[in-house]
Design an enzyme around this catalytic site. Structure first.
Site, PDB file in Angstrom:
ATOM      1  N   GLN A 272      16.996 -23.560  89.645  1.00 47.13           N
ATOM      2  CA  GLN A 272      15.721 -24.030  90.197  1.00 47.13           C
ATOM      3  C   GLN A 272      15.954 -24.642  91.568  1.00 47.13           C
ATOM      4  O   GLN A 272      15.019 -25.046  92.236  1.00 47.13           O
ATOM      5  CB  GLN A 272      15.129 -25.089  89.273  1.00 47.13           C
TER       6      GLN A 272
ATOM      7  N   ASP B  20      19.179 -25.204  97.273  1.00 48.84           N
ATOM      8  CA  ASP B  20      20.211 -25.677  98.194  1.00 48.84           C
ATOM      9  C   ASP B  20      21.323 -24.676  98.473  1.00 48.84           C
ATOM     10  O   ASP B  20      22.196 -24.933  99.319  1.00 48.84           O
ATOM     11  CB  ASP B  20      20.811 -27.002  97.670  1.00 48.84           C
TER      12      ASP B  20
ATOM     13  N   HIS C 172      13.248 -20.744  92.572  1.00 49.70           N
ATOM     14  CA  HIS C 172      12.308 -21.410  93.492  1.00 49.70           C
ATOM     15  C   HIS C 172      12.630 -21.134  94.950  1.00 49.70           C
ATOM     16  O   HIS C 172      12.212 -21.875  95.825  1.00 49.70           O
ATOM     17  CB  HIS C 172      12.310 -22.925  93.237  1.00 49.70           C
TER      18      HIS C 172
ATOM     19  N   THR D  49      18.666 -30.431  84.415  1.00 47.92           N
ATOM     20  CA  THR D  49      17.222 -30.235  84.598  1.00 47.92           C
ATOM     21  C   THR D  49      16.450 -31.129  83.644  1.00 47.92           C
ATOM     22  O   THR D  49      16.835 -31.265  82.474  1.00 47.92           O
ATOM     23  CB  THR D  49      16.796 -28.757  84.447  1.00 47.92           C
ATOM     24  N   SER D  50      15.379 -31.719  84.154  1.00 53.16           N
ATOM     25  CA  SER D  50      14.552 -32.566  83.296  1.00 53.16           C
ATOM     26  C   SER D  50      13.635 -31.713  82.426  1.00 53.16           C
ATOM     27  O   SER D  50      12.955 -32.236  81.549  1.00 53.16           O
ATOM     28  CB  SER D  50      13.714 -33.528  84.139  1.00 53.16           C
TER      29      SER D  50
ATOM     30  N   PRO E  65      22.929 -36.559  81.877  1.00 51.42           N
ATOM     31  CA  PRO E  65      23.187 -37.960  81.499  1.00 51.42           C
ATOM     32  C   PRO E  65      22.118 -38.535  80.576  1.00 51.42           C
ATOM     33  O   PRO E  65      22.358 -39.544  79.914  1.00 51.42           O
ATOM     34  CB  PRO E  65      23.169 -38.717  82.845  1.00 51.42           C
TER      35      PRO E  65
HETATM   36  P1  NAD Z   1      14.481 -33.088  88.160  1.00 47.62           P
HETATM   37  O1  NAD Z   1      14.647 -33.861  89.426  1.00 47.62           O
HETATM   38  O2  NAD Z   1      13.168 -33.060  87.496  1.00 47.62           O
HETATM   39  O3  NAD Z   1      15.522 -33.654  87.057  1.00 47.62           O
HETATM   40  C1  NAD Z   1      16.875 -33.882  87.353  1.00 47.62           C
HETATM   41  C2  NAD Z   1      17.642 -33.989  86.053  1.00 47.62           C
HETATM   42  O4  NAD Z   1      19.012 -34.069  86.388  1.00 47.62           O
HETATM   43  C3  NAD Z   1      17.297 -35.236  85.221  1.00 47.62           C
HETATM   44  O5  NAD Z   1      17.103 -34.832  83.873  1.00 47.62           O
HETATM   45  C4  NAD Z   1      18.534 -36.119  85.367  1.00 47.62           C
HETATM   46  O6  NAD Z   1      18.794 -36.875  84.199  1.00 47.62           O
HETATM   47  C5  NAD Z   1      19.618 -35.076  85.592  1.00 47.62           C
HETATM   48  N1  NAD Z   1      20.793 -35.559  86.338  1.00 47.62           N
HETATM   49  C6  NAD Z   1      20.883 -36.554  87.245  1.00 47.62           C
HETATM   50  N2  NAD Z   1      22.150 -36.674  87.683  1.00 47.62           N
HETATM   51  C7  NAD Z   1      22.878 -35.730  87.042  1.00 47.62           C
HETATM   52  C8  NAD Z   1      24.250 -35.359  87.058  1.00 47.62           C
HETATM   53  N3  NAD Z   1      25.160 -35.978  87.854  1.00 47.62           N
HETATM   54  N4  NAD Z   1      24.658 -34.340  86.246  1.00 47.62           N
HETATM   55  C9  NAD Z   1      23.767 -33.699  85.438  1.00 47.62           C
HETATM   56  N5  NAD Z   1      22.453 -34.006  85.384  1.00 47.62           N
HETATM   57  C10 NAD Z   1      22.022 -35.017  86.179  1.00 47.62           C
HETATM   58  O7  NAD Z   1      15.043 -31.661  88.453  1.00 47.62           O
HETATM   59  P2  NAD Z   1      14.532 -30.226  87.996  1.00 47.62           P
HETATM   60  O8  NAD Z   1      14.386 -30.198  86.510  1.00 47.62           O
HETATM   61  O9  NAD Z   1      15.444 -29.263  88.645  1.00 47.62           O
HETATM   62  O10 NAD Z   1      13.060 -30.064  88.586  1.00 47.62           O
HETATM   63  C11 NAD Z   1      12.692 -30.472  89.875  1.00 47.62           C
HETATM   64  C12 NAD Z   1      12.330 -29.362  90.863  1.00 47.62           C
HETATM   65  O11 NAD Z   1      12.715 -29.869  92.131  1.00 47.62           O
HETATM   66  C13 NAD Z   1      13.093 -28.090  90.712  1.00 47.62           C
HETATM   67  O12 NAD Z   1      12.159 -27.108  90.632  1.00 47.62           O
HETATM   68  C14 NAD Z   1      13.897 -27.910  92.013  1.00 47.62           C
HETATM   69  O13 NAD Z   1      13.518 -26.699  92.649  1.00 47.62           O
HETATM   70  C15 NAD Z   1      13.443 -28.982  92.939  1.00 47.62           C
HETATM   71  N6  NAD Z   1      14.554 -29.748  93.580  1.00 47.62           N
HETATM   72  C16 NAD Z   1      15.651 -29.090  94.030  1.00 47.62           C
HETATM   73  C17 NAD Z   1      16.703 -29.784  94.601  1.00 47.62           C
HETATM   74  C18 NAD Z   1      17.904 -29.015  95.093  1.00 47.62           C
HETATM   75  O14 NAD Z   1      17.762 -27.868  95.514  1.00 47.62           O
HETATM   76  N7  NAD Z   1      19.094 -29.576  94.996  1.00 47.62           N
HETATM   77  C19 NAD Z   1      16.634 -31.175  94.715  1.00 47.62           C
HETATM   78  C20 NAD Z   1      15.469 -31.822  94.250  1.00 47.62           C
HETATM   79  C21 NAD Z   1      14.437 -31.100  93.665  1.00 47.62           C
END
Ligand code: NAD
Length: 248
Positions: free
Chosen positions: A104, A107, A122, A191-192, A217
């Site tokens: 999702q 990056d 995405h 992923t949440s 976590p």
């Molecule tokens: P989210 O932000 O809703 O949830 C993040 C999840 O990651 C949480 O459940 C949290 O507990 C967990 N988490 C935090 N630190 C962690 C670690 N070190 N190891 C493992 N898990 C960890 O993310 P989502 O479910 O991907 O949904 C949000 C949307 O935002 C996605 O569609 C995505 O496209 C977008 N997004 C992308 C990026 C990116 O490209 N890196 C960053 C932010 C949001």
């Protein structure tokens, strides 16, 4: 099951599988310095993505979304490098234990780590697309002197990502669903599991008979209902240890 046993179990499940896929979310990139949308810290405590990362907000006030969201994201993404979790998934592919990553994230860090079959559910922030003519160009070539940046056709440049309120493009959606229905192990990492339709893929995999292994976590809406087990902790350490055990 304690963490060490859960990691051993995951490695055994993956070694016994014919077809393992990983579904990743923003949490896998947290240890690369990219804050997830939900959870503690970072830009999203100051910027509400639900307010700014929508197609309506962009069309209503593109200069504001560029200034507040896209420029901030660009700076964060430009600095980021793959972490031990991205590298662990790349090692799992190299050792023949993982075929496809469905992410999702926008990056590009799975490709940077070396995974070769990455479905970007995405889109990817590394590319810009003109909202009017559909032309694309790399984000690093974007001219940012004027806000909002404009394509030579006069249309607005926007990241080639799916904003809230937009549909997932058909090709990644259909391919993700087909691969999900055919896998026998799905690793669900960072992923949440609240953003649809990606959040429904683990249930689709489970209905087709796959084992669902969650790495996070925190428990999520998938924990207990859809996942067979949760390995609770940070992705970097856990994925790395699973990859070590699958290689050994
Ligand atoms: P989210 O932000 O809703 O949830 C993040 C999840 O990651 C949480 O459940 C949290 O507990 C967990 N988490 C935090 N630190 C962690 C670690 N070190 N190891 C493992 N898990 C960890 O993310 P989502 O479910 O991907 O949904 C949000 C949307 O935002 C996605 O569609 C995505 O496209 C977008 N997004 C992308 C990026 C990116 O490209 N890196 C960053 C932010 C949001």
């Amino acid at each position: 099951m304690d963490r060490t046993h859960a990691i051993q179990q995951a490695a055994e499940d993956i070694r016994n599988a014919r077809h393992t896929v990983a579904l990743t979310g923003a949490g896998i990139s947290a240890e690369s310095g990219i804050p997830p949308f939900r959870g503690k810290g970072g830009v999203w405590e100051r910027i509400d993505p639900m307010e700014f990362a929508t197609i309506d907000a962009f069309l209503k006030n593109p200069a504001k979304v560029w200034q507040v969201l896209f420029l901030e994201m660009k700076q964060v993404l430009d600095r980021a490098h793959p972490n031990a979790a991205h590298e662990g998934l790349a090692r799992l592919e190299q050792s023949g234990h993982l075929r496809t990553v469905i992410t999702q994230n926008v990056d590009g860090l799975h490709q940077a780590a070396g995974n070769t079959d990455v479905i970007e559910f995405h889109g990817n922030f590394a590319w810009q697309r003109c909202q009017t003519c559909g032309q694309t160009q790399p984000s690093r070539e974007l001219e940012l002197a004027a806000m909002p940046p404009r394509c030579p056709c006069g249309g607005l440049w926007r990241p080639a990502c799916v904003l809230f309120g937009e549909l997932i493009p058909t090709t990644p959606l259909q391919r993700s669903q087909a691969i999900t229905a055919a896998c026998d192990v799905m690793l669900v990492i960072g992923t949440s599991a609240v953003v649809e339709p990606a959040a429904s893929l683990p249930a689709l995999a489970r209905a087709a008979g796959a084992k669902i292994i969650e790495i996070n976590p925190e428990p999520t809406p998938l924990t207990r209902r859809t996942s067979h087990y949760l390995i609770q902790g940070k992705a970097g350490e856990i994925v790395s240890r699973i990859a070590d055990q699958c290689a050994g």
